[in-house]
Design an enzyme around this catalytic site. Structure first.
Site, short mmCIF file in Angstrom:
data_model
loop_
_atom_site.label_atom_id
_atom_site.label_comp_id
_atom_site.label_asym_id
_atom_site.label_seq_id
_atom_site.Cartn_x
_atom_site.Cartn_y
_atom_site.Cartn_z
N ARG A 174 52.18 117.88 7.22
CA ARG A 174 52.31 118.08 5.77
C ARG A 174 52.10 116.77 5.02
NH1 ARG A 174 58.03 120.82 5.53
NH2 ARG A 174 57.74 120.35 3.31
N TYR A 213 48.01 122.72 14.78
CA TYR A 213 48.48 123.25 13.50
C TYR A 213 47.30 123.51 12.56
CZ TYR A 213 53.44 122.18 14.38
OH TYR A 213 54.72 122.15 14.87
N ASP A 251 59.97 123.81 10.46
CA ASP A 251 60.88 123.69 9.32
C ASP A 251 60.91 124.97 8.49
OD1 ASP A 251 61.82 121.05 9.64
OD2 ASP A 251 59.95 120.24 8.84
N ARG A 258 59.75 122.97 16.76
CA ARG A 258 60.89 123.40 15.93
C ARG A 258 60.44 123.38 14.47
NH1 ARG A 258 66.20 122.29 18.04
NH2 ARG A 258 66.59 121.15 16.14
#
Lengths: 239, 239
Positions: free
Chosen positions: A199, A112, A54, A52
């Site tokens: 992040r 990622y 951001d 999900r």
């Protein structure tokens, strides 16, 4: 719905979206995908997604699952759905999945990528697509930090305190830094990720902080900054 | 204005602009550059540009010249101007130019690149940045066509009839096709270009047409389609 389970591979430029999850009054990826499903399938249900993402986060290999009845066969689903999707989202592939397949719960690993543009002058083409970092970076130090990540750790220093995660440990499968012309990319694969984890790992490494003590369950307040969403890409999901 | 002549190298994503040239009520690159110059220099005059790009056309190496008085020294001009420019335009470099330097009239050659995304499914990341071409392409035939281009030819088949050009011949210095992963790029350098010339050359080649007869001054009606602006990049200007 008694129907076929479809596995969809999605790509999107997250710039124009408030993230994946549907919210009233906001443009979300889930929202436009739901609209496209309704345009193509007489009946569908149970849309799920592996990650999900951001607001502002991109995907080159997001995976969704959905039960459908009627509509085109899987090999024609991408063209049919893409005709109903806006230009910043695309269904790259569609296939039948086994009964019980669930994009999120069946996923064994996610990968990622975080893109950093390291040049003195910003780039109009990397705007919203990479973090612009005009200051010097110590690639050796970044690589030493990344080398600490594989394995099972308590990552609570890298997720907002208010996020509700039952378990704060995650198992990192691989992590590293790659040079691509003017860009530096951080890549990481794990069983799953805490919210903002990639992040905040990137932000903490960019600050030049030592990751070692932070991987032992230190509180969020000991962790570093959260790097902006625009550099992050969900690249691959493994089942 | 009696002042220093500055040579500015510009990059821009042309998507959000109605081209270079200032027009009332339209967002143009010239418009935002003029605003930035006014924010940084007490006095400036004579802004000129090497290639007046059309709406949607991009630049990675556009060159502009302008006479300035006061303001920062050239080495600090990029940061000062970039602080006053929007995210889709950037001054990549600035330097003193000799007296009489004019970005357009002093230019000896320009080089353009046209990007074609050749995959079956469109890409959210190439939207507005490349032409999506899902059909097969004959790279050998494209290369044979490009090989005909170097030299001096009458290019009137490749520019709109209503465009006012005094001279319809141009000298092509180099032209070719390059493969870059999922993309195919057409690159071309010439002394200068007619309006829409690169886009119409690309469109005609993509149609699989024989360029040879068209390079002898055939009318526009014999030429092929004009490829969309989004694939075109002004890449380099030589002086």
């Amino acid at each position: 719905v008694e129907g076929r389970v479809l596995k969809l591979t999605l790509e999107y430029d997250g710039t124009g979206f408030r993230g994946w999850a549907r919210q009233p009054g906001a443009r979300t990826i889930e929202g436009v995908v739901r609209n496209a499903l309704s345009a193509v399938y007489p009946t569908w249900d149970g849309l799920a997604v592996a990650g999900r993402t951001d607001a502002g986060v991109h995907a080159t290999g997001q995976v969704a699952s959905v039960s459908v009845q009627g509509g085109p066969p899987p090999e024609r689903a991408p063209d049919a759905l893409n005709a109903a999707l806006p230009g910043d989202v695309v269904v790259a592939a569609a296939e039948h999945a086994p009964d019980g397949f669930h994009a999120r719960f069946s996923a064994r690993a996610r990968a990622y990528r975080y893109r950093i543009l390291r040049r003195r002058i910003r780039s109009p083409f990397a705007e919203h697509r990479a973090l612009w970092w005009p200051r010097p970076l110590d690639l050796d130090a970044l690589r030493e930090s990344a080398a600490l990540l594989p394995g099972k750790h308590d990552f609570r220093a890298f997720t907002p305190t208010e996020t509700q995660h039952d378990v704060l440990t995650r198992t990192v499968l691989a992590a590293g830094w790659e040079e691509h012309d003017e860009e530096l990319h951080f890549t990481i694969a794990a069983d799953s990720f805490l919210r903002h984890m990639v992040r905040t790992l990137v932000g903490t490494m960019l600050e030049g902080r030592d990751l070692a003590p932070l991987l032992q369950g230190q509180p969020r307040s000991d962790g570093g900054m959260t790097a902006p969403a625009c550099g992050l890409y969900l690249e691959r999901v493994e089942y």
